[in-house]
Design an enzyme around this catalytic site. Sequence first.
Site, short mmCIF file in Angstrom:
data_model
loop_
_atom_site.label_atom_id
_atom_site.label_comp_id
_atom_site.label_asym_id
_atom_site.label_seq_id
_atom_site.Cartn_x
_atom_site.Cartn_y
_atom_site.Cartn_z
CB ALA A 176 -0.93 -0.01 1.20
CG HIS A 177 -1.23 4.96 0.58
ND1 HIS A 177 -2.25 5.87 0.43
CD2 HIS A 177 -1.49 4.32 1.73
CE1 HIS A 177 -3.07 5.78 1.44
NE2 HIS A 177 -2.64 4.85 2.24
CG ASN A 178 2.89 7.40 1.99
OD1 ASN A 178 1.75 7.58 1.54
ND2 ASN A 178 3.87 8.28 1.84
#
Length: 345
Positions: A240-242
């Site tokens: 997922a993001h980051n």
Amino acid sequence: MQFTAEQIANLLKGRVEGNPDRLVNQLSKIEEATPDSLTFLANLKYEHYIYEVEAGVIVINEDLVLQKPVKSTLVRVKNAYTSFTELLKLYDELINDKKGREEPVYIDASAQIGDDHYIGAFAYIGKNVKIGRGVKIYPLVYIGDHVEVGDQVTLLPGVKVYNGCQLGDRVTVHSGAIIGSDGFGFAPREDGSYDKIPQIGNVIVGNDVEIGANTVVDRATLGSTRIHEGVKLDNLIQIAHNVEVGAHTVVAAQTGVSGSTKIGQRVVLGGQVGVVGHISIAGGSQIQAQSGVNRSIVEENKKWGGSPAFPYNNELRSQVLYSKLPELEKRIAELERQLKEKNNS
């Protein structure tokens, strides 16, 4: 492609035992070997096959003492397993030695592409893309605007690299994988609906990373999702993001890592592991398949299992207790019955 036993021995710095001119043209498992096959024996559990099959050439350890005569030509080396691995790498390079540019392709005029490349049909390369030397871009690959790709990268058919992402040197991305899709960012409104939060960051992939088929690495909301050097991601993984994945970490299939989680170096995540967001996993951690990690792991080099995950040895003991619960229930019921009869007497 044909090779003699002597050529193979020279490549592996081994010695021939038998006919040095014996020709082979394919690589095979030892149990399926034919007179045209090159195979190997590293695990003594399979030793009986070298006396049964008629392989052309068999790579074996130099200290293996034969129990009976063999029909095959032998190449003796220090370590048969690692030597045969080198042959597999060489064979893979030979069969995938593609060069040049197929048509039709779309390459924006502003794109910079290094020498010694291969670009397959129907590939798309966007604006201000920078691609290094020796890169192989297979058919139907999409590379968005402002993407940077290092040297000797391989993007297999159907890979998508969204705008602004960066791939280091010697990266391999398998078919259907997506690098830089939007992170799962939505803010709830008062009416119960959701407002999409623009994902304007990118993904940075380090050197010597391999990403499996249909795996997805989301771009950051702000900043970068980072996959550090030497990471190996299996098929069907969601990053997922980051998220940050530390160097030389390996992740098995169907694992999901939620947003903003930091995974340390040399971590092992088994298949179908679920990791919540905004936590950290210490370096050297090993997480058993199908475990659920719902809090940070701060101790390095520990094994974990279960859902929620806790120390691996405790999880094993718990599994033993789970299996005994029906028996314990019966014993408790019997004790209650005896106690009731005693009280009524």
